[in-house]
Each structure stands twice: as structure tokens, then as C-alpha cells.
Design an enzyme around this catalytic site. Structure first.
Site, PDB file in Angstrom:
ATOM      1  N   SER A 141      -6.608 -23.245 -12.413  1.00  0.00           N
ATOM      2  CA  SER A 141      -6.011 -23.249 -13.750  1.00  0.00           C
ATOM      3  C   SER A 141      -5.178 -21.993 -13.928  1.00  0.00           C
ATOM      4  CB  SER A 141      -7.105 -23.281 -14.826  1.00  0.00           C
ATOM      5  OG  SER A 141      -6.529 -23.065 -16.102  1.00  0.00           O
ATOM      6  N   TYR A 155     -15.060 -20.745 -18.430  1.00  0.00           N
ATOM      7  CA  TYR A 155     -14.095 -21.596 -17.702  1.00  0.00           C
ATOM      8  C   TYR A 155     -13.090 -20.736 -16.939  1.00  0.00           C
ATOM      9  CZ  TYR A 155     -10.271 -24.980 -17.025  1.00  0.00           C
ATOM     10  OH  TYR A 155      -9.286 -25.769 -16.489  1.00  0.00           O
ATOM     11  N   LYS A 159     -12.385 -20.439 -12.837  1.00  0.00           N
ATOM     12  CA  LYS A 159     -11.086 -20.703 -12.199  1.00  0.00           C
ATOM     13  C   LYS A 159     -10.578 -19.455 -11.477  1.00  0.00           C
ATOM     14  CE  LYS A 159     -10.767 -25.077 -13.332  1.00  0.00           C
ATOM     15  NZ  LYS A 159     -10.768 -26.157 -12.331  1.00  0.00           N
TER      16      LYS A 159
HETATM   17  P1  NDP Z   1     -10.348 -35.018 -17.549  1.00  0.00           P
HETATM   18  O1  NDP Z   1     -11.574 -34.645 -18.295  1.00  0.00           O
HETATM   19  O2  NDP Z   1      -9.239 -35.696 -18.266  1.00  0.00           O
HETATM   20  O3  NDP Z   1     -10.725 -35.868 -16.255  1.00  0.00           O
HETATM   21  C1  NDP Z   1     -11.773 -35.395 -15.471  1.00  0.00           C
HETATM   22  C2  NDP Z   1     -11.993 -36.294 -14.278  1.00  0.00           C
HETATM   23  O4  NDP Z   1     -13.014 -35.696 -13.494  1.00  0.00           O
HETATM   24  C3  NDP Z   1     -12.469 -37.673 -14.618  1.00  0.00           C
HETATM   25  O5  NDP Z   1     -12.046 -38.543 -13.605  1.00  0.00           O
HETATM   26  C4  NDP Z   1     -13.989 -37.509 -14.621  1.00  0.00           C
HETATM   27  O6  NDP Z   1     -14.673 -38.707 -14.311  1.00  0.00           O
HETATM   28  C5  NDP Z   1     -14.159 -36.529 -13.497  1.00  0.00           C
HETATM   29  N1  NDP Z   1     -15.327 -35.684 -13.650  1.00  0.00           N
HETATM   30  C6  NDP Z   1     -15.720 -34.998 -14.741  1.00  0.00           C
HETATM   31  N2  NDP Z   1     -16.864 -34.366 -14.491  1.00  0.00           N
HETATM   32  C7  NDP Z   1     -17.194 -34.666 -13.221  1.00  0.00           C
HETATM   33  C8  NDP Z   1     -18.268 -34.329 -12.372  1.00  0.00           C
HETATM   34  N3  NDP Z   1     -19.274 -33.571 -12.808  1.00  0.00           N
HETATM   35  N4  NDP Z   1     -18.280 -34.827 -11.124  1.00  0.00           N
HETATM   36  C9  NDP Z   1     -17.302 -35.647 -10.674  1.00  0.00           C
HETATM   37  N5  NDP Z   1     -16.261 -35.994 -11.423  1.00  0.00           N
HETATM   38  C10 NDP Z   1     -16.209 -35.514 -12.680  1.00  0.00           C
HETATM   39  O7  NDP Z   1      -9.828 -33.611 -16.917  1.00  0.00           O
HETATM   40  P2  NDP Z   1      -8.374 -33.142 -16.467  1.00  0.00           P
HETATM   41  O8  NDP Z   1      -7.688 -34.212 -15.731  1.00  0.00           O
HETATM   42  O9  NDP Z   1      -7.706 -32.500 -17.618  1.00  0.00           O
HETATM   43  O10 NDP Z   1      -8.762 -31.931 -15.473  1.00  0.00           O
HETATM   44  C11 NDP Z   1      -8.805 -32.081 -14.066  1.00  0.00           C
HETATM   45  C12 NDP Z   1      -8.831 -30.695 -13.442  1.00  0.00           C
HETATM   46  O11 NDP Z   1      -7.678 -29.961 -13.876  1.00  0.00           O
HETATM   47  C13 NDP Z   1     -10.044 -29.853 -13.831  1.00  0.00           C
HETATM   48  O12 NDP Z   1     -10.455 -29.093 -12.725  1.00  0.00           O
HETATM   49  C14 NDP Z   1      -9.478 -28.943 -14.909  1.00  0.00           C
HETATM   50  O13 NDP Z   1     -10.202 -27.746 -15.008  1.00  0.00           O
HETATM   51  C15 NDP Z   1      -8.082 -28.711 -14.382  1.00  0.00           C
HETATM   52  N6  NDP Z   1      -7.142 -28.259 -15.388  1.00  0.00           N
HETATM   53  C16 NDP Z   1      -6.796 -29.055 -16.442  1.00  0.00           C
HETATM   54  C17 NDP Z   1      -5.902 -28.602 -17.374  1.00  0.00           C
HETATM   55  C18 NDP Z   1      -5.465 -29.399 -18.546  1.00  0.00           C
HETATM   56  O14 NDP Z   1      -4.769 -28.834 -19.410  1.00  0.00           O
HETATM   57  N7  NDP Z   1      -5.802 -30.661 -18.644  1.00  0.00           N
HETATM   58  C19 NDP Z   1      -5.321 -27.243 -17.266  1.00  0.00           C
HETATM   59  C20 NDP Z   1      -5.734 -26.507 -16.124  1.00  0.00           C
HETATM   60  C21 NDP Z   1      -6.615 -27.011 -15.221  1.00  0.00           C
HETATM   61  P3  NDP Z   1     -15.791 -39.340 -15.330  1.00  0.00           P
HETATM   62  O15 NDP Z   1     -15.053 -39.918 -16.475  1.00  0.00           O
HETATM   63  O16 NDP Z   1     -16.512 -40.369 -14.530  1.00  0.00           O
HETATM   64  O17 NDP Z   1     -16.690 -38.198 -15.735  1.00  0.00           O
END
Ligand code: NDP
Length: 246
Positions: A141, A155, A159
Site C-alpha cells: 500500500s 494497517y 504494509k
Molecule cells: P476487498 O476487501 O475489496 O477484497 C478483498 C479480497 O480478499 C476478497 O476477494 C476477499 O474474499 C479476500 N480476502 C479477504 N480476507 C481474506 C483472507 N483472510 N484470506 C483470503 N482472502 C481474503 O479489498 P481490496 O481489493 O481493496 O484490497 C486488496 C489488497 O489491496 C489488500 O491487500 C489491500 O490492503 C490492498 N490495498 C487496497 C487499497 C484500496 O484502496 N482498496 C489501497 C492500498 C492497498 P472474501 O470475500 O471471500 O473474504
């Protein structure tokens, strides 16, 4: 010839948000893709179906990133299904935004377990199968480098750990021709960080482009790092944040 033809990728947390976009993009570039998810089997199936409809190959595996045995099993399932592993995208991650002094130990442990412990365990399991040309890609991030707003203390710390994990690991596996890079998104419109609502206002304002990013804008960078053209990039933190950290 597709850029990732004959390659196999595992994308953790690939059922929604950034991970789903990455899975679809890598498949469009020719890779066979395994995704993991924690809870939402129907969202994961929808990603698999979308990839198959596009002529690609995909499987979904239930594996909570906080469960070391589950993530090891997911790596083995990806390899046994597709025969090899070329690209690991450590995308699964979570945030529990609130003032640090109000965070419970349980909440902090959960963030550490998914964002750091799960990344260590998945990467270790994947490296057993990776050969010359392998790609380990983190989704870190922008706040792992620069904290622009309050509410994300544990968080941001996780990261930051992902950033140093990337740099340190690149030194250990580089001689095997494996690269390790960290794609660092800024504010991206997903369920985790919706572009509407109170939390979004300061984040949008902090970007130079004055907008949230789209999931496909992160997937494009991941696809580049996964491909052959990025062969001399390793140990790098590649920030895709609309200029938030400028
Ligand atoms: P979302 O919450 O929209 O999606 C998360 C995804 O990860 C879903 O597919 C979810 O599946 C899965 N997931 C959540 N928890 C777990 C777990 N414990 N084990 C396995 N799978 C899991 O998140 P984002 O797409 O926004 O974020 C994805 C990555 O990007 C993260 O690492 C986040 O920190 C990073 N990020 C995001 C930013 C943003 O602004 N969105 C900014 C910077 C970094 P399920 O529904 O089955 O739980």
C-alpha cells in the site's frame, strides 16, 4: 502469442476488488489462474466463470490467509491442478480503520495475521515450486511508505513490513532468477475502500489526480511485473497512487 502463455499464477484474495481484477487480467494475458478467497464462494465462482468465458483456465480455493495450513494447501492445490507455479500475487489483505488507541488486540492481530503472517507463509510455500523467471508480487500500500491520514496505524505498519519483506527477499532469491516486487496502490474504489463516504474525502483530496483509482489500474502494473519485460525489476516498491505520495 499471449504474454503469460503457459504460465500459472496464484492470486490470494482474488474473488473481489483488486484481486479479482488481477486474476482476470493475468488470465487475459494467457496465464492459468488459481484464486483464493475467505468467505464468499459465489463471488469466487463468478471470477472463475468470467475467466472461463474468456477462454481461460481458473480455479477457486477457499483458504483464509490467516490460516497457515490453508494457504500451504492452496499453493499445493494450484500446483497439482495446473502442474507448476510461475507467479504468486499476495493480494489478500484487510484494514480495520479506527483511532489506534481504540483498536482491540484481536483486531490488530487479525490485520497482522492476514497482511504479514499470511504473506510469509504463502510465499514460503510458493517458493518451493518456483523456477527461473518466477515472480513474487505483493500488493502492499502507498501508506506502507507514507501515512497521509489517521486511522490506519496497524494497517500502515503491516504494509511497511510487506515493503521490507519484498526488499529483503529479493536479495535471497535473485540468484535463482526469481524477482520480488511490491505494487503499492493508493486509494482504489473497492468494498474495502469505497470511493464514496467520509473516509474517501481526505484520500481523494490527497491525490494529485484528484480521483480514486480503478482496480484495472492496479492490475495493469501487476501484469507488467508478472511478465517477461520486467525481468530487471526486483526489490522494488512500485507505487500506483494517482500521486498521493508525490
Ligand atoms: P476487498 O476487501 O475489496 O477484497 C478483498 C479480497 O480478499 C476478497 O476477494 C476477499 O474474499 C479476500 N480476502 C479477504 N480476507 C481474506 C483472507 N483472510 N484470506 C483470503 N482472502 C481474503 O479489498 P481490496 O481489493 O481493496 O484490497 C486488496 C489488497 O489491496 C489488500 O491487500 C489491500 O490492503 C490492498 N490495498 C487496497 C487499497 C484500496 O484502496 N482498496 C489501497 C492500498 C492497498 P472474501 O470475500 O471471500 O473474504
Amino acid at each position: 502469442m499471449s504474454k503469460l502463455a503457459k504460465k500459472v499464477a496464484l492470486v490470494t484474495g482474488g474473488s473481489r476488488g483488486i484481486g479479482a481484477a488481477i486474476a482476470k487480467r493475468l488470465a487475459a494475458d494467457g496465464a492459468s489462474v488459481a484464486i483464493t478467497y475467505a468467505k464468499d464462494a459465489s463471488a469466487a465462482s463468478a471470477v472463475v466463470r468470467a475467466i472461463e468465458l474468456g477462454g481461460g483456465k481458473a480455479i477457486a480455493i477457499q483458504a483464509d490467509a490467516a490460516n497457515v495450513e490453508a494457504v500451504k494447501g492452496a499453493v499445493e492445490k494450484a500446483v497439482s491442478t495446473f502442474g507448476r507455479l510461475d507467479v504468486l500475487v499476495n493480494n489478500a489483505g484487510t484494514a480495520i480503520p479506527k483511532p489506534f488507541e481504540e483498536a482491540t488486540q484481536e483486531e490488530m492481530d487479525r490485520v497482522i495475521d492476514i497482511n504479514v503472517r499470511g504473506v510469509f507463509a504463502t510465499t514460503q510455500a510458493a517458493l518451493k515450486h518456483m523456477k527461473e523467471g518466477g515472480r513474487i508480487i505483493m500488493v502492499g500500500s502507498a501508506v506502507g511508505e507514507r501515512a497521509v491520514a489517521p486511522g490506519l496505524v496497524p494497517y500502515a505498519a503491516t504494509k511497511g513490513a510487506v515493503k521490507m519483506f519484498t526488499q529483503a527477499l529479493s536479495r535471497e532469491v535473485g540468484s535463482r532468477g526469481i524477482t520480488v516486487n511490491n505494487v503499492q496502490p493508493g486509494p482504489i474504489d473497492t468494498d474495502l475502500n469505497p470511493a464514496s463516504g467520509d473516509w474517501a474525502i481526505p484520500q481523494k483530496a490527497a491525490t494529485a489526480l484528484d480521483r480514486y483509482g480503478r482496480v484495472d489500474e492496479i492490475a495493469a502494473m501487476v501484469a507488467f511485473v508478472a511478465g517477461a519485460e520486467s525481468s530487471y525489476i526486483t526489490g522494488a516498491n512500485l507505487t500506483v497512487d494517482g500521486g498521493m505520495n508525490a
